[in-house]
Design an enzyme around this catalytic site. Structure first.
Site, PDB file in Angstrom:
ATOM      1  N   SER A   1     -27.826 -32.704 -17.432  1.00 47.36           N
ATOM      2  CA  SER A   1     -28.881 -33.129 -18.358  1.00 47.36           C
ATOM      3  C   SER A   1     -28.848 -34.650 -18.437  1.00 47.36           C
ATOM      4  CB  SER A   1     -28.588 -32.541 -19.740  1.00 47.36           C
ATOM      5  OG  SER A   1     -29.419 -33.100 -20.723  1.00 47.36           O
TER       6      SER A   1
ATOM      7  N   TYR B   1     -22.590 -31.026 -26.862  1.00 51.08           N
ATOM      8  CA  TYR B   1     -23.479 -30.836 -25.700  1.00 51.08           C
ATOM      9  C   TYR B   1     -23.236 -31.981 -24.715  1.00 51.08           C
ATOM     10  CZ  TYR B   1     -27.761 -29.773 -23.058  1.00 51.08           C
ATOM     11  OH  TYR B   1     -28.662 -29.454 -22.070  1.00 51.08           O
TER      12      TYR B   1
HETATM   13  N1  LIG Z   1     -34.912 -27.587 -21.310  1.00 48.70           N
HETATM   14  C1  LIG Z   1     -34.450 -28.836 -21.301  1.00 48.70           C
HETATM   15  O1  LIG Z   1     -35.037 -29.744 -21.900  1.00 48.70           O
HETATM   16  C2  LIG Z   1     -33.198 -29.154 -20.535  1.00 48.70           C
HETATM   17  C3  LIG Z   1     -32.873 -30.505 -20.355  1.00 48.70           C
HETATM   18  C4  LIG Z   1     -31.707 -30.828 -19.685  1.00 48.70           C
HETATM   19  C5  LIG Z   1     -30.897 -29.832 -19.183  1.00 48.70           C
HETATM   20  N2  LIG Z   1     -31.227 -28.523 -19.355  1.00 48.70           N
HETATM   21  C6  LIG Z   1     -30.304 -27.506 -18.844  1.00 48.70           C
HETATM   22  O2  LIG Z   1     -31.012 -26.583 -18.045  1.00 48.70           O
HETATM   23  C7  LIG Z   1     -30.300 -25.362 -18.005  1.00 48.70           C
HETATM   24  C8  LIG Z   1     -31.286 -24.213 -18.212  1.00 48.70           C
HETATM   25  O3  LIG Z   1     -31.795 -24.273 -19.515  1.00 48.70           O
HETATM   26  P1  LIG Z   1     -33.317 -23.971 -19.876  1.00 48.70           P
HETATM   27  O4  LIG Z   1     -33.885 -25.229 -20.418  1.00 48.70           O
HETATM   28  O5  LIG Z   1     -34.009 -23.282 -18.779  1.00 48.70           O
HETATM   29  O6  LIG Z   1     -33.094 -23.013 -21.153  1.00 48.70           O
HETATM   30  P2  LIG Z   1     -33.337 -21.467 -21.430  1.00 48.70           P
HETATM   31  O7  LIG Z   1     -34.754 -21.097 -21.173  1.00 48.70           O
HETATM   32  O8  LIG Z   1     -32.783 -21.216 -22.779  1.00 48.70           O
HETATM   33  O9  LIG Z   1     -32.439 -20.746 -20.317  1.00 48.70           O
HETATM   34  C9  LIG Z   1     -31.058 -20.568 -20.466  1.00 48.70           C
HETATM   35  C10 LIG Z   1     -30.626 -19.425 -19.566  1.00 48.70           C
HETATM   36  O10 LIG Z   1     -29.216 -19.244 -19.699  1.00 48.70           O
HETATM   37  C11 LIG Z   1     -28.958 -17.860 -19.844  1.00 48.70           C
HETATM   38  N3  LIG Z   1     -27.726 -17.598 -20.562  1.00 48.70           N
HETATM   39  C12 LIG Z   1     -27.416 -17.921 -21.843  1.00 48.70           C
HETATM   40  N4  LIG Z   1     -26.206 -17.459 -22.165  1.00 48.70           N
HETATM   41  C13 LIG Z   1     -25.735 -16.828 -21.056  1.00 48.70           C
HETATM   42  C14 LIG Z   1     -24.544 -16.132 -20.758  1.00 48.70           C
HETATM   43  N5  LIG Z   1     -23.568 -16.017 -21.674  1.00 48.70           N
HETATM   44  N6  LIG Z   1     -24.397 -15.578 -19.538  1.00 48.70           N
HETATM   45  C15 LIG Z   1     -25.378 -15.695 -18.610  1.00 48.70           C
HETATM   46  N7  LIG Z   1     -26.526 -16.357 -18.829  1.00 48.70           N
HETATM   47  C16 LIG Z   1     -26.706 -16.903 -20.046  1.00 48.70           C
HETATM   48  C17 LIG Z   1     -30.162 -17.320 -20.590  1.00 48.70           C
HETATM   49  O11 LIG Z   1     -30.331 -15.933 -20.343  1.00 48.70           O
HETATM   50  P3  LIG Z   1     -29.846 -14.729 -21.285  1.00 48.70           P
HETATM   51  O12 LIG Z   1     -30.059 -15.157 -22.703  1.00 48.70           O
HETATM   52  O13 LIG Z   1     -30.744 -13.609 -20.843  1.00 48.70           O
HETATM   53  O14 LIG Z   1     -28.421 -14.475 -20.920  1.00 48.70           O
HETATM   54  C18 LIG Z   1     -31.278 -18.105 -19.925  1.00 48.70           C
HETATM   55  O15 LIG Z   1     -31.681 -17.441 -18.746  1.00 48.70           O
HETATM   56  C19 LIG Z   1     -29.204 -25.478 -19.065  1.00 48.70           C
HETATM   57  O16 LIG Z   1     -27.962 -25.734 -18.454  1.00 48.70           O
HETATM   58  C20 LIG Z   1     -29.645 -26.659 -19.899  1.00 48.70           C
HETATM   59  O17 LIG Z   1     -28.558 -27.311 -20.517  1.00 48.70           O
HETATM   60  C21 LIG Z   1     -32.373 -28.166 -20.001  1.00 48.70           C
END
Ligand SMILES: NC(=O)c1ccc[n+]([C@@H]2O[C@H](COP(=O)([O-])OP(=O)(O)OC[C@H]3O[C@@H](n4cnc5c(N)ncnc54)[C@H](OP(=O)(O)O)[C@@H]3O)[C@@H](O)[C@H]2O)c1
Length: 252
Positions: free
Chosen positions: A149, A162
């Site tokens: 991130s 985080y």
């Molecule tokens: N969105 C942003 O602005 C942003 C910015 C920088 C970095 N990121 C990073 O991008 C990555 C993806 O996040 P996203 O933004 O796409 O958020 P998201 O839509 O909340 O996706 C998170 C994913 O992680 C899975 N997950 C959560 N707990 C889990 C567990 N215990 N075991 C297996 N899977 C699990 C969730 O699925 P289930 O709940 O079905 O398990 C979901 O598929 C993360 O690492 C986040 O830190 C996001």
């Protein structure tokens, strides 16, 4: 027509929503067979049906990767059922923000358990298979893409743990990159800025309220999937080590 990832296999963690779901679709469109791992099986089944509808191959893996056995099992099932592992997208993550002084310790534990330990369990289990893939057809190169991130580059008030987890992912990735460079396992880091996904929704209501308006312009999950696809589809002699990617208007 031949596609860049034909004959390869990718495992995407956190594939039930957001960036992981978009990455699954994007890699399948480039010819990869994709294993989709997360806890919400219904969401994974729907995504897999979409991918199969487009002529792709998708395997659904219900797994909580904070559990070492389930994380290792996700990797082993991918190899057992799809035959190999060329690409690991270490994407599953959780972002729980707010002042450290009032934070429930359980939130810190959730972030470390998933963003650090879950990622490590998958990386550890996948590395032998990725090295094997790099030694064998089809491409003689393999990829581990770790999703960090902007919070892995700059610490900010209200995101202490985080920040800790994502800084850790950056350091781990760079050390792994150096270790495996000559063996053609490329270890890359993607550092997104604000992206419209479910990520922020897991915060407590009072934190959500304080976040309101903090994030202006946001990218789509597909924008990040595009960056991931770019990394993996480079020719064998090109390793994109790191992509820091923000919405144009995001200043910090
Ligand atoms: N969105 C942003 O602005 C942003 C910015 C920088 C970095 N990121 C990073 O991008 C990555 C993806 O996040 P996203 O933004 O796409 O958020 P998201 O839509 O909340 O996706 C998170 C994913 O992680 C899975 N997950 C959560 N707990 C889990 C567990 N215990 N075991 C297996 N899977 C699990 C969730 O699925 P289930 O709940 O079905 O398990 C979901 O598929 C993360 O690492 C986040 O830190 C996001």
């Amino acid at each position: 027509m031949a596609r860049p990832l034909d004959g390869t296999v990718a495992l995407v963690t956190g594939a039930s929503s957001g960036i992981g779901a978009a990455a699954g679709v994007a890699l399948a469109a480039q010819g990869a067979s994709v294993a989709l791992a997360a806890r919400r099986k219904d969401r994974l089944e729907a995504l897999a049906a979409d991918i199969r509808g487009q002529g792709g191959t998708a395997l659904v893996i219900e797994a909580d990767i904070t559990d070492e056995q389930q994380a290792t099992g996700a990797v082993e099932r991918t190899v057992a059922e799809l035959g190999r592992l060329d690409t690991l997208i270490n994407n599953a993550g959780v972002m729980l923000l707010g002042p450290a002084a009032q934070a429930p310790l359980s939130e810190w534990q959730r972030m470390v358990d998933l963003n650090v330990l879950g990622l490590l369990y998958c990386a550890h289990a996948a590395t032998p298979h990725l090295l094997h893939a790099a030694d064998n057809d089809p491409r003689h190169v393999a990829d581990m893409v770790n999703i960090s991130s902007v919070a892995g580059r700059a610490a900010r008030l209200g995101s202490s743990v985080y920040n800790l987890t994502k800084f850790g992912v950056g350091a781990f990735s760079e050390s792994m990159r150096q270790e495996f460079a000559k063996r053609y396992l490329r270890v890359s880091l993607v550092e997104p800025g604000a992206t419209a996904t479910e990520l922020a929704s897991h915060n407590r209501p009072e934190v959500l309220e304080s976040l309101r308006g903090q994030f202006g312009q946001r990218m789509t999950a597909e924008d990040i999937a595009d960056a991931i696809t770019y990394i993996i589809t480079r020719p064998r002699h090109v390793a994109v080590n790191e992509i820091l990617i923000r919405p144009t208007e995001q200043e910090r």
